[in-house]
Motif scaffolding. Structure first.
Motif, PDB file in Angstrom:
ATOM      1  N   LEU A  28      16.837 -26.256  53.189  1.00 24.24           N
ATOM      2  CA  LEU A  28      17.822 -25.197  52.966  1.00 24.24           C
ATOM      3  C   LEU A  28      18.753 -25.554  51.817  1.00 24.24           C
ATOM      4  CD1 LEU A  28      18.374 -24.625  56.741  1.00 24.24           C
ATOM      5  CD2 LEU A  28      17.513 -22.884  55.181  1.00 24.24           C
ATOM      6  N   ALA A  75      16.828 -24.807  48.761  1.00 21.33           N
ATOM      7  CA  ALA A  75      16.698 -23.354  48.609  1.00 21.33           C
ATOM      8  C   ALA A  75      17.957 -22.743  48.007  1.00 21.33           C
ATOM      9  CB  ALA A  75      16.388 -22.713  49.957  1.00 21.33           C
ATOM     10  N   ARG A  76      19.127 -23.266  48.396  1.00 21.82           N
ATOM     11  CA  ARG A  76      20.382 -22.739  47.837  1.00 21.82           C
ATOM     12  C   ARG A  76      20.432 -22.912  46.321  1.00 21.82           C
ATOM     13  NH1 ARG A  76      22.810 -25.290  52.214  1.00 21.82           N
ATOM     14  NH2 ARG A  76      23.714 -26.893  50.858  1.00 21.82           N
ATOM     15  N   GLN A  80      13.952 -14.010  50.333  1.00 21.91           N
ATOM     16  CA  GLN A  80      13.333 -14.606  51.506  1.00 21.91           C
ATOM     17  C   GLN A  80      12.303 -13.659  52.099  1.00 21.91           C
ATOM     18  OE1 GLN A  80      17.134 -16.508  53.152  1.00 21.91           O
ATOM     19  NE2 GLN A  80      15.665 -16.876  54.794  1.00 21.91           N
ATOM     20  N   LEU A 123      20.116 -16.517  53.138  1.00 19.62           N
ATOM     21  CA  LEU A 123      19.848 -17.948  53.237  1.00 19.62           C
ATOM     22  C   LEU A 123      20.964 -18.674  53.980  1.00 19.62           C
ATOM     23  CD1 LEU A 123      17.892 -20.191  52.451  1.00 19.62           C
ATOM     24  CD2 LEU A 123      19.142 -20.442  50.308  1.00 19.62           C
TER      25      LEU A 123
END
Length: 433
Positions: A172, A175-176, A186, A311
């Motif tokens: 995560l 992903a940020r 997403q 997210l």
């Protein structure tokens, strides 16, 4: 058995090269693209699907692998599923090689090998990057190709982050960083889910009304809170997919899903302090503004604000990020019975609605729409433990009033107002059960 943990993004086709160049800056560990051909299997009566199982054979570089994925959990685009991988010398199923724990009753059904048959395929090229984030090792895969079932096909243009070792929190975190690159959103629909849809005739996906939230009989308030957020996120992603595929009416459903998230935070706000969700609420506000002003789905769904909001919510759910903001008293409340919480708050919502609509409001009905929408959403989140037919009837009367106000039908407004405020509650009054 391996525990597959992946985060999936759909990539805008004209952003692929920009994304690829960005990924090259993250690591020198790059693996050139190679073709992956996957054939998915099912029985005529969808036995595997009904048991939340997915069976495939994958071929790559002259090698083959048989995989079974079994029931797991999907939050946003984060997929967490146990999977079993068996190497094969040729592309032929041999179900007896899976361990007994794969099967629902611990035994391979006697006729299953004979009944499974190819259902759909995915054919794509995967390019990979290996990165280290925190204490974790993560594989980034860029997949370009198509999923096909009979005469139906649709493109694959996806980015997958797979945790090879370490913590899901690091996926995560990575992903940020990536969502700041334009052209990512997403995706909760796996390749397999899309393949099953094509194999069933590729019917037009219909808008999906919010359903009454169902929780286990002895669910805690915290479990219900997380389930409510997951429901709203699922509604958001589902209708965003419809909107980007051309269903303009789904835009309203996306906004309704974001409103449901806000109403969830308000409903449980007596336990979860506002500072715990401040960042999330700011992102929701930005997403609403982008979606409301957008002239097309393509403008909105690929925005960094929308991607980051979903997210951050996914991360909040996976890590239970609200817990760091709870003192001992709040933690004890969150562990309490959701049934008692539902009784109390349904009574409060009903009292608020009856007070607001006790008398005809003339030209002022529209002023009450935000309150009405909030209390209807609250009932959807709270009504799962009660008689479903009675709960649905109670909700339909308030929804009828909401629609009549929105469409300015004066006669219908008074009909539903009178019916709604006089109906009997479907929940308990004492707060005990």
């Amino acid at each position: 058995m391996a525990q597959e943990i992946e985060l999936k993004f759909i990539v805008k086709s004209d952003s692929v090269e920009t994304l690829r160049q960005h990924l090259h800056t993250l690591t020198e560990e790059h693996i050139a693209s190679s073709q992956l051909l996957n054939i998915y299997y099912e029985t005529p009566d969808n036995w595997l699907r009904s048991h939340d199982m997915g069976l495939r054979i994958r071929g790559f570089d002259g090698q083959y692998e048989m995989t079974m994925k079994i029931a797991g959990r999907v939050i946003g685009g984060l997929h967490q599923r146990p999977e079993y991988n068996i190497p094969l010398t040729q592309p032929e199923l041999d179900l007896a090689r899976f361990p007994a724990e794969v099967w629902p009753d611990g035994v391979l059904p006697a006729d299953l090998q004979a009944r499974v048959q190819p259902l759909f395929s995915t054919d794509f090229y995967r390019e990979k990057w290996l990165v280290n984030v925190g204490e974790s090792r993560i594989e980034i895969g860029l997949d370009l190709g198509e999923v096909k079932a009979g005469e139906f096909a649709e493109p694959i243009c996806e980015l997958e982050l797979e945790l090879l070792s370490g913590s899901p929190a690091d996926i995560l975190k990575l992903a940020r960083q990536l969502v700041n690159v334009s052209g990512l959103r997403q995706g909760s629909l796996s390749k397999a889910a899309r393949g099953y849809h094509l194999a069933q005739g590729n019917a037009v996906r219909e808008r999906r009304p919010t359903a009454i939230l169902q929780t286990p009989a002895k669910a805690s308030i915290e479990q219900a809170f997380a389930a409510a957020l997951e429901l709203a996120l699922s509604q958001w992603q589902y209708h965003e997919e419809l909107w980007v595929r051309g269903n303009e009416k789904a835009k309203a459903d996306v906004l309704s899903a974001i409103a449901l998230l806000r109403h969830t935070l308000a409903l449980f706000g007596g336990i979860v302090p506002r500072k715990a969700s401040a960042h999330l609420r700011d992102l929701l506000t930005q997403s609403e503004a982008t979606i409301t002003s957008a002239v097309s789905a393509n403008t909105a769904v690929w925005s960094a604000q929308s991607a980051l909001a979903k997210l951050v919510l996914t991360e909040w759910l996976v890590t239970q990020g609200w817990r760091t903001f709870l003192d001992a008293k709040a933690q004890a409340k969150f562990a309490d019975s959701f049934k008692r919480f539902a009784d109390v708050h349904l009574s409060r919502s009903a009292a608020e609605l009856k007070k607001a609509f006790a008398q005809p409001l003339g030209d002022s009905y529209r002023d009450q729409l935000p309150r009405l929408a909030r209390d209807i959403d609250s009932a959807f989140l709270l009504a799962g433990h009660y008689d479903r037919a009675r709960a649905v009837e109670w909700l339909e009367n308030w929804q009828g009033l909401q629609y009549a106000i929105e469409t300015r039908q004066r006669v219908e407004i008074e009909h539903f107002r009178n019916t709604a405020i006089t109906q009997e509650p479907f929940w308990l009054h004492s707060g005990k059960r």
